[in-house]
Design a protein around this motif. Sequence first.
Motif, short mmCIF file in Angstrom:
data_model
loop_
_atom_site.label_atom_id
_atom_site.label_comp_id
_atom_site.label_asym_id
_atom_site.label_seq_id
_atom_site.Cartn_x
_atom_site.Cartn_y
_atom_site.Cartn_z
N ALA A 133 41.36 56.75 -31.28
CA ALA A 133 41.75 55.79 -29.92
C ALA A 133 40.72 54.77 -30.20
N ARG A 134 40.88 53.95 -29.09
CA ARG A 134 40.20 52.65 -28.98
C ARG A 134 40.16 52.38 -27.48
N LEU A 135 39.46 51.38 -27.22
CA LEU A 135 39.20 50.60 -25.94
C LEU A 135 40.32 49.55 -25.83
N VAL A 136 40.89 49.33 -24.93
CA VAL A 136 41.75 48.15 -24.97
C VAL A 136 41.64 47.52 -23.36
N SER A 137 41.08 46.43 -23.48
CA SER A 137 40.76 45.60 -22.29
C SER A 137 41.32 44.05 -22.42
N PRO A 138 42.73 43.79 -22.20
CA PRO A 138 43.31 42.70 -22.60
C PRO A 138 42.66 41.68 -22.05
N GLY A 139 41.83 41.64 -20.81
CA GLY A 139 41.22 40.31 -20.09
C GLY A 139 39.92 40.00 -20.85
N GLN A 140 39.49 40.74 -21.80
CA GLN A 140 38.31 40.39 -22.38
C GLN A 140 38.46 40.21 -23.79
N TYR A 141 37.74 39.38 -24.76
CA TYR A 141 37.86 39.17 -25.98
C TYR A 141 37.85 40.28 -26.99
N GLY A 142 38.32 40.44 -28.00
CA GLY A 142 38.68 41.42 -28.88
C GLY A 142 37.35 42.19 -29.40
N PHE A 143 36.18 41.56 -29.33
CA PHE A 143 34.85 42.34 -29.61
C PHE A 143 34.43 43.35 -28.63
N ILE A 144 34.91 43.16 -27.37
CA ILE A 144 34.79 44.22 -26.39
C ILE A 144 35.68 45.59 -26.72
N ASN A 145 36.90 45.34 -27.41
CA ASN A 145 37.97 46.29 -27.55
C ASN A 145 37.41 47.25 -28.73
N THR A 146 36.46 48.04 -28.53
CA THR A 146 35.85 49.08 -29.64
C THR A 146 36.78 49.85 -30.33
N LYS A 147 36.91 49.78 -31.38
CA LYS A 147 37.82 50.79 -32.37
C LYS A 147 37.23 52.01 -32.71
N HIS A 148 38.05 52.89 -33.16
CA HIS A 148 37.72 54.30 -33.68
C HIS A 148 36.58 55.00 -32.70
N LEU A 149 36.91 54.90 -31.43
CA LEU A 149 36.28 55.44 -30.34
C LEU A 149 35.53 56.94 -30.66
N CYS A 150 34.24 57.03 -30.26
CA CYS A 150 33.84 58.46 -30.84
C CYS A 150 32.72 58.79 -29.72
N ARG A 151 32.38 57.56 -28.70
CA ARG A 151 31.24 57.70 -27.76
C ARG A 151 31.37 56.99 -26.69
N ILE A 152 31.18 57.49 -25.33
CA ILE A 152 31.21 56.51 -24.12
C ILE A 152 29.84 56.88 -23.55
N GLU A 153 29.09 55.84 -23.28
CA GLU A 153 27.76 56.20 -22.41
C GLU A 153 28.11 55.57 -21.27
N PHE A 154 27.61 56.39 -20.02
CA PHE A 154 27.30 55.82 -18.87
C PHE A 154 25.97 55.58 -18.24
N HIS A 155 25.70 54.02 -17.86
CA HIS A 155 24.51 53.50 -17.75
C HIS A 155 24.42 53.24 -16.29
N THR A 156 23.15 53.40 -15.64
CA THR A 156 22.65 53.05 -14.32
C THR A 156 22.04 51.50 -14.40
N ALA A 157 21.93 51.10 -15.40
CA ALA A 157 21.44 49.68 -15.67
C ALA A 157 22.06 49.17 -16.99
N GLU A 158 21.97 47.83 -16.97
CA GLU A 158 22.27 47.19 -18.43
C GLU A 158 21.57 47.62 -19.65
N PRO A 159 22.27 48.09 -20.52
CA PRO A 159 21.48 48.70 -21.65
C PRO A 159 20.70 47.32 -22.28
N PRO A 160 19.77 47.56 -23.07
CA PRO A 160 19.31 46.62 -23.81
C PRO A 160 20.24 45.86 -24.69
N VAL A 161 20.03 44.52 -24.93
CA VAL A 161 21.03 43.75 -25.66
C VAL A 161 20.21 43.24 -26.88
N THR A 162 20.80 43.77 -28.04
CA THR A 162 20.10 43.54 -29.35
C THR A 162 20.14 41.77 -29.65
#
Length: 192
Positions: free
Chosen positions: A111-140
Motif C-alpha cells: 500500500a502507499r500514500l497517494v496525494s495527487p496535489g503534492q509532489y511525488g516525494f510526499i507519496n510514500t511507497k511500501h507504507l508500514c507506519r503512520i504516526e500522528f503528531h500534535t506538532a511538526e516533527p523535527p525536520v532533518t
Amino acid sequence: MIELVGALTESRTLPVADLATLPRREIEADFHCVAGWSATGLRWEGVPFETLYRTQVEPLLEPGAQISHIAFEGLDGFRSVVSFDDAVAEDVLIADLLAGRPLDSDHGTPARLVSPGQYGFINTKHLCRIEFHTAEPPVTDRWSPLASHPRARVWHEERHRYLPGRLVRPVYRALIGPIRALSARGSHNRPR
C-alpha cells in the motif's frame, strides 16, 4: 501491516487486507515528480485517508489531542511528513490498486500514500507506519538549500523549502532527458 502510532491512547496495527473492508474510492490523477516529469491519467483505488483517520484513528486519540502533522513511513525507511489539512484532502488515498491491479514493487506494494496535489516525494511507497503528531516533527534536512518544502503543493511549485520553483525548474528540465536515457538503458539490462 500498517502500524498506527503517536498521540493515541494505544497503538494499533492495521492489516493491509483490512483496507478492502473499509469504504473505498477510485480516483484518476496525475503524478508529478519534483524533478519536473509527470505520469498522467493514473487510476488509483484505495481507502480515502480521511476515512481511515475518522474510523480507525480518531477513536484512539489521546483526550484533547489535536493532530497537526502525520508522518508516513515506508518499509525502505523513507518518511514523509504531511500537514493534517493536506492529509485529509478529498483526493488523498491509502492505495492498494493501480489500474485495477494490486501494486507491484515499483509502485509501492502492499500500500502507499497517494496525494495527487503534492509532489511525488510526499507519496510514500511500501507504507508500514503512520504516526500522528500534535506538532511538526523535527525536520532533518531543514538547513539544506534543497530541503523539501513542508507542503510540496504541485500547483504552487513548492519543491524546496528555500528555493523558489522558478529557479530550480530549468535545472530539473535539463536533467529529464539524461535521466530518461539512463532509465531506458537500465531497463534493457534488467532480467525479464
